[in-house]
Design a protein around this motif. Structure first.
Motif, PDB file in Angstrom:
ATOM      1  N   PRO A 129      49.214  50.545  33.025  1.00 32.47           N
ATOM      2  CA  PRO A 129      48.300  49.738  32.325  1.00 32.47           C
ATOM      3  C   PRO A 129      48.537  47.981  33.176  1.00 32.47           C
ATOM      4  CG  PRO A 129      49.297  50.916  30.621  1.00 32.47           C
ATOM      5  CD  PRO A 129      50.107  51.344  32.126  1.00 32.47           C
ATOM      6  N   GLY A 130      47.442  47.497  33.110  1.00 30.60           N
ATOM      7  CA  GLY A 130      47.174  46.188  33.759  1.00 30.60           C
ATOM      8  C   GLY A 130      47.672  46.333  35.216  1.00 30.60           C
ATOM      9  N   ALA A 131      47.529  47.410  36.174  1.00 31.69           N
ATOM     10  CA  ALA A 131      47.950  47.232  37.439  1.00 31.69           C
ATOM     11  C   ALA A 131      46.744  46.887  38.279  1.00 31.69           C
ATOM     12  CB  ALA A 131      48.497  48.578  37.783  1.00 31.69           C
ATOM     13  N   ARG A 132      47.246  46.266  39.432  1.00 32.76           N
ATOM     14  CA  ARG A 132      46.229  46.002  40.521  1.00 32.76           C
ATOM     15  C   ARG A 132      46.542  46.824  41.687  1.00 32.76           C
ATOM     16  NH1 ARG A 132      45.445  40.141  42.467  1.00 32.76           N
ATOM     17  NH2 ARG A 132      47.815  40.254  41.769  1.00 32.76           N
ATOM     18  N   VAL A 133      45.749  47.689  42.010  1.00 36.76           N
ATOM     19  CA  VAL A 133      45.974  48.431  43.226  1.00 36.76           C
ATOM     20  C   VAL A 133      45.153  48.051  44.343  1.00 36.76           C
ATOM     21  CG1 VAL A 133      45.842  50.720  44.388  1.00 36.76           C
ATOM     22  CG2 VAL A 133      46.252  50.451  41.852  1.00 36.76           C
ATOM     23  N   ARG A 134      45.923  47.108  45.258  1.00 35.78           N
ATOM     24  CA  ARG A 134      45.411  46.454  46.415  1.00 35.78           C
ATOM     25  C   ARG A 134      46.165  46.377  47.656  1.00 35.78           C
ATOM     26  NH1 ARG A 134      47.479  41.143  46.855  1.00 35.78           N
ATOM     27  NH2 ARG A 134      49.495  40.849  45.486  1.00 35.78           N
ATOM     28  N   ARG A 135      45.644  45.421  48.426  1.00 33.02           N
ATOM     29  CA  ARG A 135      46.244  45.356  49.807  1.00 33.02           C
ATOM     30  C   ARG A 135      46.959  44.091  49.868  1.00 33.02           C
ATOM     31  NH1 ARG A 135      45.879  50.333  52.185  1.00 33.02           N
ATOM     32  NH2 ARG A 135      46.263  49.458  54.088  1.00 33.02           N
ATOM     33  N   LEU A 136      48.127  44.084  50.338  1.00 35.39           N
ATOM     34  CA  LEU A 136      48.831  42.779  50.444  1.00 35.39           C
ATOM     35  C   LEU A 136      48.830  42.242  51.890  1.00 35.39           C
ATOM     36  CD1 LEU A 136      50.844  40.817  49.109  1.00 35.39           C
ATOM     37  CD2 LEU A 136      52.643  42.256  49.858  1.00 35.39           C
TER      38      LEU A 136
END
Length: 293
Positions: free
Chosen positions: A11-18
């Motif tokens: 919950p509340g996660a951002r799956v992204r590119r750093l």
């Protein structure tokens, strides 16, 4: 153990590119709930054949304690890019410099956590430059090379990769009984299909290079002990990759806080996420050497 799929972010996660000075890395980034204070940022490094999803079950309790947690796929791991055939790209210092760049991109200083192979990469990063870090936690990651039984498994995998595709290797691994970090139908946070997808996404050169490192890693504990950071050594009560007494002795040599998670084995964040998260947050709240938890 929860039935949540590893392919589903917490919950509340951002799956992204750093984005970093050394390229982009796939991450799962979880911040504390709105209105809650943020005590700090944590960079989480997975182990051999692992991925950022190995930390799925500890993000939420750590966010509740006020910590932003960022789990990363290292170079060539699962959803982070890397060369398929060039093992030199995965030399220990190259991977360590990736970690330094990740920490800077997140707004150093950060707390650093490395599981198994990730712990050895974390150690190498700290030895190159400790300034981007507030503390170092080694999770089920020992002082030198892995146990003889695990060396045999890694060498078998290296031999298989020399003559098989990744898909063929996966079928062979399931048939022989997988190494713990590869997992199987009853292991890990995700099911077998996720584990297969992760395996097929990982670059062969990354597995070859890091597998060799696991079998040849020297003891660098004395070097690490000279670094002015708080240390934490956390493990399960059983471990066939590094014997638990070796982890106890490493903690003593480091002057580190020591946590043994009851009922956990090589992957405490999967086996017993609640007490693992509690031990991590307790250490960050008061990052000093202490009695074994």
């Amino acid at each position: 153990m929860t039935s949540r799929s590893a392919s589903a972010p917490p919950p509340g996660a951002r799956v992204r590119r750093l984005r970093t000075s050394r390229g982009e890395f796939a991450v799962v980034d979880v911040t504390p709930p709105p209105g809650a204070g943020v005590k700090g940022t944590v960079l989480l490094l997975p182990g051999y054949t692992g991925s950022k999803e190995d930390f799925t079950l500890v993000h939420e309790p750590l966010a509740a304690r006020g910590y932003r947690t960022v789990a990363v796929d290292g170079r060539g791991q699962y959803e982070s890019d890397g060369p398929a055939d060039d093992e030199s790209a995965y030399a220990r210092d190259e991977l360590a410099r990736d970690v330094l760049a990740q920490a800077e991109a997140l707004g150093a200083p950060v707390h650093l956590v490395g599981h198994s192979l990730g712990g050895q990469i974390a150690r190498a990063a700290v030895l190159l430059d400790h300034s981007p870090f507030r503390s170092l936690t080694l999770v089920s990651s020992g002082p030198a090379h892995i146990s003889v039984s695990q060396e045999q498994r890694v060498k078998l995998l290296r031999d298989a990769l020399a003559v098989m595709s990744m898909a063929e290797c996966w079928e062979a691994i399931l048939a022989m009984g997988p190494p713990e970090e590869v997992g199987g139908p009853a292991r890990g946070v995700g099911g077998q299909e996720f584990l297969r997808r992760r395996w097929l996404g990982t670059r062969p050169a990354q597995l070859l290079a890091t597998g060799h490192q696991l079998c040849t890693e020297p003891d660098r504990v004395a070097e690490l002990a000279a670094v002015p950071l708080p240390f934490h050594v956390l493990s399960g009560e059983r471990d066939d990759t590094w014997p638990v007494p070796d982890l106890d002795e490493m903690a003593r040599r480091l002057g580190a806080h020591r946590t043994v998670v009851d009922g956990a084995e090589h992957s405490p964040a999967v086996d017993r996420p609640a007490p693992t998260a509690r031990a991590l947050a307790d250490f960050w709240d008061d990052p000093r050497p202490g009695e074994p938890a």
